[in-house]
Scaffold this active site. Structure first.
Site, PDB file in Angstrom:
ATOM      1  N   ASP A 165       0.841  -1.199   0.000  1.00  0.00           N
ATOM      2  CA  ASP A 165       0.000   0.000   0.000  1.00  0.00           C
ATOM      3  C   ASP A 165       0.875   1.248   0.000  1.00  0.00           C
ATOM      4  O   ASP A 165       1.589   1.522   0.952  1.00  0.00           O
ATOM      5  CB  ASP A 165      -0.894  -0.004   1.245  1.00  0.00           C
TER       6      ASP A 165
ATOM      7  N   TYR B 231       3.175   9.947  -0.752  1.00  0.00           N
ATOM      8  CA  TYR B 231       4.283   9.358   0.009  1.00  0.00           C
ATOM      9  C   TYR B 231       5.620   9.582  -0.711  1.00  0.00           C
ATOM     10  O   TYR B 231       6.676   9.441  -0.107  1.00  0.00           O
ATOM     11  CB  TYR B 231       4.092   7.849   0.194  1.00  0.00           C
TER      12      TYR B 231
ATOM     13  N   LYS C 107      -2.889   5.871  -4.309  1.00  0.00           N
ATOM     14  CA  LYS C 107      -3.970   6.799  -4.000  1.00  0.00           C
ATOM     15  C   LYS C 107      -3.810   8.109  -4.765  1.00  0.00           C
ATOM     16  O   LYS C 107      -2.692   8.547  -5.027  1.00  0.00           O
ATOM     17  CB  LYS C 107      -4.001   7.092  -2.487  1.00  0.00           C
TER      18      LYS C 107
ATOM     19  N   HIS D 144      -7.576   9.812  -1.761  1.00  0.00           N
ATOM     20  CA  HIS D 144      -6.850   9.822  -0.498  1.00  0.00           C
ATOM     21  C   HIS D 144      -7.601  10.517   0.642  1.00  0.00           C
ATOM     22  O   HIS D 144      -7.583  10.042   1.775  1.00  0.00           O
ATOM     23  CB  HIS D 144      -5.480  10.473  -0.698  1.00  0.00           C
TER      24      HIS D 144
END
Length: 268
Positions: A44, A49, A74, A107
């Site tokens: 994930d 990120y 996401k 998200h």
């Protein structure tokens, strides 16, 4: 590994490997490779990120075939607001060096979610995503999608752990057929401050983190623990060989304070 079946019949591994705050250059490639080596098959990540390239390197280095991995990313808030869902999705594919995602999520429930959700549905119908869902959506955010006459999300990834069990919302999602993914299932380490988990760890011959993850599994959630330490990566996966008693499950649930560790979705 145990699996959860989504509303479209797709099976998702119940323990996933989270990579939030994992460095793209060094940590992500090594951690993902190690996770896949010891048996994880669910990764994930997210555009925000900024480690999708590192995740791709880890997947390649592991030698595990792409089709054997359940890969999630996401769509970030700025792209949702800007109406760039499809473009952002393709950019994630490029960074991840793949031509499809197993799961793609919105998200956060920021302005533009109805249009973004419609775009994800189109990508799903085109076969570019095997399942679609949302993250951090509350009931009133999900109602917006329903009021627009759109498909019900298959997944909602939310902050969920013994301190914040969100039982009423969990019941609502269950009735809707929306599966729950728990982010920060280990309370960002705060579980270590609770004596109960140490007592149960001694009772079952397991670690405190394994007790918390087992609680999630027995409640039917998908949990996404994160670590870059090989021993803990392995430890977080070794949770399928024991079962907590109903009394111990209830004792864990009783510690709820309903206090969030992360951001309230209504304040994003």
């Amino acid at each position: 590994m145990e699996f959860i079946t989504l509303s479209n019949g797709l099976k998702i591994p119940q323990i996933g490997f989270g990579v939030w705050k994992v460095d793209n250059e060094t940590e992500a490639p090594a951690a993902v490779e190690e996770a896949l080596r010891v048996g994880y098959r669910h990764i994930d990540t997210a555009a925000v990120y900024k480690n999708e390239e590192g995740v791709a390197k880890g997947i390649t280095a592991s030698g595990v075939p792409r089709e054997d991995i359940f890969l999630t990313s996401k769509i970030w808030n700025d792209d949702i607001r800007a109406g760039r869902t499809k473009e952002a999705f393709q950019e994630s594919l490029n960074r991840l060096q793949t031509d499809y995602l197993d799961l793609c999520l919105l998200h956060w429930p920021v302005e533009g979610i109805v249009e973004a959700w419609r775009a994800l549905i189109e990508l799903y119908e085109e076969g570019k995503i095997k399942a679609i869902g949302v993250s951090n959506f509350k009931e009133h955010h999900l109602d917006k999608l329903q009021d627009a006459g759109l498909m019900t999300p298959m997944v909602n990834q939310i902050e969920l752990h013994p301190q914040l069990p969100q039982q009423e919302f969990v019941d609502y999602l269950s009735k809707k057929g929306i599966q729950i993914e728990a982010w920060s299932p280990l309370m960002q380490g705060k579980f270590m401050e609770i004596d109960l988990f140490h007592k149960l760890a001694e009772k079952y011959g397991k670690s405190p983190s394994q007790i918390v993850l087992r609680w999630h599994l027995q409640l039917g959630r998908i949990a996404l623990p994160k670590s870059v330490t090989p021993s803990r990566i392995q430890e977080n996966l070794d949770v399928f060989d024991f079962e907590l008693s109903s009394e111990d499950m209830s004792a864990i649930t009783a510690i709820a304070t309903n206090v969030r560790i992360g951001t309230d979705p209504d304040k994003i």
